[in-house]
Design a protein around this motif. Structure first.
Motif, mmCIF file in Angstrom:
data_model
loop_
_atom_site.group_PDB
_atom_site.id
_atom_site.type_symbol
_atom_site.label_atom_id
_atom_site.label_comp_id
_atom_site.label_asym_id
_atom_site.label_seq_id
_atom_site.Cartn_x
_atom_site.Cartn_y
_atom_site.Cartn_z
ATOM 1 N N VAL A 99 0.819 -1.203 0.000
ATOM 2 C CA VAL A 99 0.000 0.000 0.000
ATOM 3 C C VAL A 99 0.857 1.259 0.000
ATOM 4 C CG1 VAL A 99 -1.887 1.228 1.145
ATOM 5 C CG2 VAL A 99 -1.721 -1.264 1.316
ATOM 6 N N ALA A 100 1.824 1.320 0.924
ATOM 7 C CA ALA A 100 2.596 2.554 1.056
ATOM 8 C C ALA A 100 3.965 2.278 1.655
ATOM 9 C CB ALA A 100 1.840 3.549 1.941
ATOM 10 N N ASP A 101 4.945 3.043 1.204
ATOM 11 C CA ASP A 101 6.292 2.954 1.764
ATOM 12 C C ASP A 101 6.462 3.931 2.922
ATOM 13 O OD1 ASP A 101 7.905 1.096 -0.169
ATOM 14 O OD2 ASP A 101 6.689 2.389 -1.436
ATOM 15 N N THR A 102 5.716 5.001 2.887
ATOM 16 C CA THR A 102 5.675 5.945 3.999
ATOM 17 C C THR A 102 4.217 6.249 4.310
ATOM 18 O OG1 THR A 102 5.827 7.838 2.499
ATOM 19 C CG2 THR A 102 7.896 6.995 3.417
ATOM 20 N N VAL A 103 3.946 6.556 5.574
ATOM 21 C CA VAL A 103 2.562 6.740 6.017
ATOM 22 C C VAL A 103 2.439 8.039 6.807
ATOM 23 C CG1 VAL A 103 0.721 5.833 7.487
ATOM 24 C CG2 VAL A 103 2.116 4.269 6.120
ATOM 25 N N GLN A 114 -0.210 2.952 -3.186
ATOM 26 C CA GLN A 114 0.766 3.631 -4.035
ATOM 27 C C GLN A 114 2.177 3.161 -3.681
ATOM 28 O OE1 GLN A 114 -0.299 7.803 -3.224
ATOM 29 N NE2 GLN A 114 -1.198 7.920 -5.274
ATOM 30 N N PRO A 115 2.452 1.860 -3.844
ATOM 31 C CA PRO A 115 3.786 1.358 -3.502
ATOM 32 C C PRO A 115 4.838 1.908 -4.448
ATOM 33 C CG PRO A 115 2.521 -0.322 -4.658
ATOM 34 C CD PRO A 115 1.576 0.820 -4.401
ATOM 35 N N LYS A 116 6.021 2.176 -3.893
ATOM 36 C CA LYS A 116 7.094 2.763 -4.691
ATOM 37 C C LYS A 116 8.163 1.750 -5.086
ATOM 38 C CE LYS A 116 5.230 6.820 -4.127
ATOM 39 N NZ LYS A 116 4.463 7.441 -5.240
#
Length: 301
Positions: A99-103, A114-116
């Motif tokens: 889902v996310a690398d930073t939150v 929005q994975p990077k």
């Protein structure tokens, strides 16, 4: 008594799951070796737990396609076999990094993925494939997104922090203030037990985390208490630390940009959806108890 097909049986979670089944009356586990092509139909079972995958390479030496070949390709193949079988449940271990690398704030199941990284993107692609298929009547699909799992025998950043504290090395990142979620292996096994033994729990996508998030400084203090030593925390310039981490990227020091990010960024994960599905108010092991169990295992090993 449940009979489970398990991929990734040699990994940290897989080994703990096998031991858990041996110590309880939950049932039996049959390992699946996905390093070899699947031949024929899947063996008869009650559920498939799919743990096997390519983990995130903090050294960034893996080729992106390797993640998709394993995390997406193998998952697709195994799930297609599941759909053609009489097995009732498919439990896929994805990751919050799908889902996310930073939150910012708390990560929930409604957060827009929005994975990077190639790792996160490959996990998300597998999720999307699973969710795109219509499930035959009577089957359940669980997509579990755990945050950082820890427990006895676990290696990684917690073990690194333990060594820093145990050997009296000052922790130099006191200038960084964060909140991170963890998941103890005890709580993970509790969740899996409930899913496998309660057919009324609906399938779906679930984040997995302990009930409370902690700062890395709090974790350092828990480590110090569990290992009966004194925490030494230095508040050095965050700019200086960031520059040192970039040097570590080039000459492969223990502190590099990826590890600095893991140690200092905030990453809070909500577990409200899974608790609601299990009809519980709190998980059985609180975050401090779980971390203490893990840290004491380092001392005993």
């Amino acid at each position: 008594m449940k009979h489970i097909l398990l991929s990734g049986s040699t990994g940290f979670v897989g080994q703990n799951l096998i031991q858990y089944f041996q110590e309880t009356t939950l049932g039996t586990i049959q390992p699946l070796n996905l390093r070899e092509p699947l031949a024929g139909n899947l063996p008869s079972a009650d559920a498939v737990i799919h743990l096997a995958g390519k983990a995130h390479d903090t050294g960034n030496t893996s080729k992106p396609q390797e993640y998709f070949d394993i995390n997406y390709g193998l998952t697709k193949e195994l799930f297609d076999r599941f759909l053609d079988s009489n097995i009732q449940d498919f439990i896929y271990f994805s990751s919050v990094k799908a889902v996310a690398d930073t939150v910012e704030g708390k990560l929930t199941e409604e957060s827009n993925p929005q994975p990077k990284t190639a790792y996160g993107q490959s996990k998300l692609k597998a999720e999307e494939y699973l969710l795109s298929k219509e499930l035959p009547e009577g089957k359940r699909l669980f997509i579990l997104r755990p945050c950082m799992i820890h427990g006895p025998g676990n290696k990684g950043n917690l073990n690194l922090l333990y060594k820093v504290v145990k050997f009296g090395i000052p922790y130099p990142l006191g200038a960084f203030h964060n909140r991170r979620s963890f998941l103890s292996i005890e709580n993970l096994l509790f969740i899996l037990n409930r899913i496998l033994t309660n057919q009324s729990i609906p399938g779906g996508v679930y984040n997995l985390a302990d009930d409370e998030a902690l700062s890395t400084i709090e974790v350092i203090r828990i480590i110090a208490e569990a290992s009966k030593t004194k925490a030494k925390i230095w508040t050095l310039s965050s700019d200086l630390i960031t520059k040192l981490a970039k040097v570590g990227d080039k000459i492969h020091l223990p502190l590099n940009s990826e590890r600095l990010k893991k140690l200092t960024e905030s990453y809070e994960v909500s577990n409200e959806k899974i608790k609601a599905a299990l009809a519980i108010i709190a998980l059985p092991v609180n975050v401090r108890e779980g971390l203490t169990i893990t840290i004491k295992s380092f001392s005993n090993s």
